[in-house]
Design a protein around this motif. Structure first.
Motif, PDB file in Angstrom:
ATOM      1  N   TYR B  31       2.202   4.826   3.389  1.00 12.38           N
ATOM      2  CA  TYR B  31       1.197   5.862   3.226  1.00 12.38           C
ATOM      3  C   TYR B  31      -0.130   5.435   3.849  1.00 12.38           C
ATOM      4  CZ  TYR B  31       4.210   8.187  -0.170  1.00 12.38           C
ATOM      5  OH  TYR B  31       5.250   8.843  -0.775  1.00 12.38           O
ATOM      6  N   SER B  94      -1.222   2.576   1.367  1.00 11.79           N
ATOM      7  CA  SER B  94      -0.505   2.342   0.122  1.00 11.79           C
ATOM      8  C   SER B  94       0.958   2.093   0.449  1.00 11.79           C
ATOM      9  CB  SER B  94      -0.655   3.550  -0.801  1.00 11.79           C
ATOM     10  OG  SER B  94       0.138   3.424  -1.949  1.00 11.79           O
ATOM     11  N   GLY B  96       3.595   2.620  -1.572  1.00 13.19           N
ATOM     12  CA  GLY B  96       4.385   3.786  -1.967  1.00 13.19           C
ATOM     13  C   GLY B  96       5.737   3.463  -2.555  1.00 13.19           C
ATOM     14  N   ASP B  99       6.545   2.339  -8.616  1.00 13.21           N
ATOM     15  CA  ASP B  99       5.601   3.246  -9.271  1.00 13.21           C
ATOM     16  C   ASP B  99       4.171   2.748  -9.129  1.00 13.21           C
ATOM     17  OD1 ASP B  99       7.950   3.727 -11.968  1.00 13.21           O
ATOM     18  OD2 ASP B  99       7.648   4.878 -10.134  1.00 13.21           O
ATOM     19  N   TYR B 100       3.264   3.697  -9.020  1.00 15.51           N
ATOM     20  CA  TYR B 100       1.856   3.416  -9.235  1.00 15.51           C
ATOM     21  C   TYR B 100       1.288   2.326  -8.347  1.00 15.51           C
ATOM     22  CZ  TYR B 100       3.601   5.740 -13.380  1.00 15.51           C
ATOM     23  OH  TYR B 100       4.242   6.607 -14.233  1.00 15.51           O
ATOM     24  N   GLN B 101       1.359   2.562  -7.065  1.00 17.85           N
ATOM     25  CA  GLN B 101       0.792   1.597  -6.133  1.00 17.85           C
ATOM     26  C   GLN B 101      -0.669   1.901  -5.888  1.00 17.85           C
ATOM     27  OE1 GLN B 101       2.326  -1.081  -4.913  1.00 17.85           O
ATOM     28  NE2 GLN B 101       4.028  -0.526  -6.254  1.00 17.85           N
ATOM     29  N   PRO B 102      -1.544   0.892  -5.944  1.00 21.68           N
ATOM     30  CA  PRO B 102      -2.949   1.126  -5.637  1.00 21.68           C
ATOM     31  C   PRO B 102      -3.144   1.334  -4.141  1.00 21.68           C
ATOM     32  CG  PRO B 102      -2.570  -1.210  -5.954  1.00 21.68           C
ATOM     33  CD  PRO B 102      -1.275  -0.511  -6.289  1.00 21.68           C
ATOM     34  N   GLN B 103      -4.288   1.858  -3.795  1.00 23.04           N
ATOM     35  CA  GLN B 103      -4.632   2.014  -2.386  1.00 23.04           C
ATOM     36  C   GLN B 103      -5.575   0.899  -1.959  1.00 23.04           C
ATOM     37  OE1 GLN B 103      -5.966   6.016  -1.424  1.00 23.04           O
ATOM     38  NE2 GLN B 103      -4.206   6.947  -2.464  1.00 23.04           N
TER      39      GLN B 103
END
Lengths: 110, 114
Positions: B31, B94, B96, B99-103
């Motif tokens: 991402y 990110s 991706g 779950d819940y990956q920070p940028q």
């Protein structure tokens, strides 16, 4: 449209004191994240709390999440001059996209 | 620091000219995102990409287009710049996966349109 709204807009404290910042949001979320931005730099991820969690700690950071009130708080304990920065909350719904609030400017005086 | 390079870092141009900003990553993340940051607004999403040649609009996409021909590069184009597009532009990436990956963010491009 802005999802997260931080409060206060600006905060000035003495070194060693605790700093608390609040964030409110409008819609359901999968998680809420906090980021820090030093002047002239990009954002740096601090901590993530999932929608099914109520509290999370990381070093001097403590984050709480109240999904019934659609609000979160970030506590920085024993603040240091190096903590001076802008802090943003960001909410993630579906689709790997974040919606950021306007931020809180924190100044820690030494 | 995540390997994200934004270029140029600063640019001044005139109304009506085309402008292209580049984001280059060395992390092979799926991402990529373009945001603009304006006082009082935090960061607002312009466009994002979820793979090569796969892009979608964000909250403030009018007047902007993007392209992603390679995993590592995400270009933001202002076809005909206007003064309202004066801003600081940030690229983020990110993973991706899971779950819940920070940028992770680049250091921004400061764009002034006169």
């Amino acid at each position: 449209s802005q999802q997260g709204e931080e409060d206060p807009q600006a905060l000035s404290i003495q070194e060693g004191e605790n700093a608390t910042m609040n964030c409110s949001y409008k819609t359901s979320i999968n998680n809420l994240q906090w980021y820090r931005q030093n002047s002239g730099r990009g954002l740096v991820h601090l901590i993530l709390i999932r929608s099914n969690e109520r509290e999370k700690h990381s070093g001097r950071l403590r984050v709480t999440l109240d999904t019934s009130k659609k609000s979160s708080s970030l506590l920085i304990t024993a603040s240091r001059a190096a903590d001076t920065a802008s802090y943003f909350c960001a909410t993630e719904g579906n689709g790997n996209k974040l919606v950021f609030g306007a931020g809180t400017i924190l100044r820690v005086k030494s | 620091d995540a390997g994200i390079t934004q270029s140029p870092r600063h640019k001044v141009t005139e109304t009506g000219t085309p402008v292209t900003l580049r984001c280059h990553q060395t992390e092979n993340h799926r991402y990529m995102y373009w945001y603009r940051q304006d006082p009082g607004h935090g960061l607002r999403l312009i466009h994002y990409s979820y793979g090569v040649k796969d892009t979608d609009k964000g909250e403030v996409s009018d007047g902007y287009s993007v392209s992603r021909s390679k995993t590592e590069d995400f270009l933001l184009t202002l076809e005909s710049a206007t003064s309202s597009q004066t801003s600081v532009y940030f690229c983020a990436i990110s993973d991706g996966r899971g779950d819940y990956q920070p940028q992770h963010f680049g250091d921004g491009t400061r764009l002034s349109i006169l």
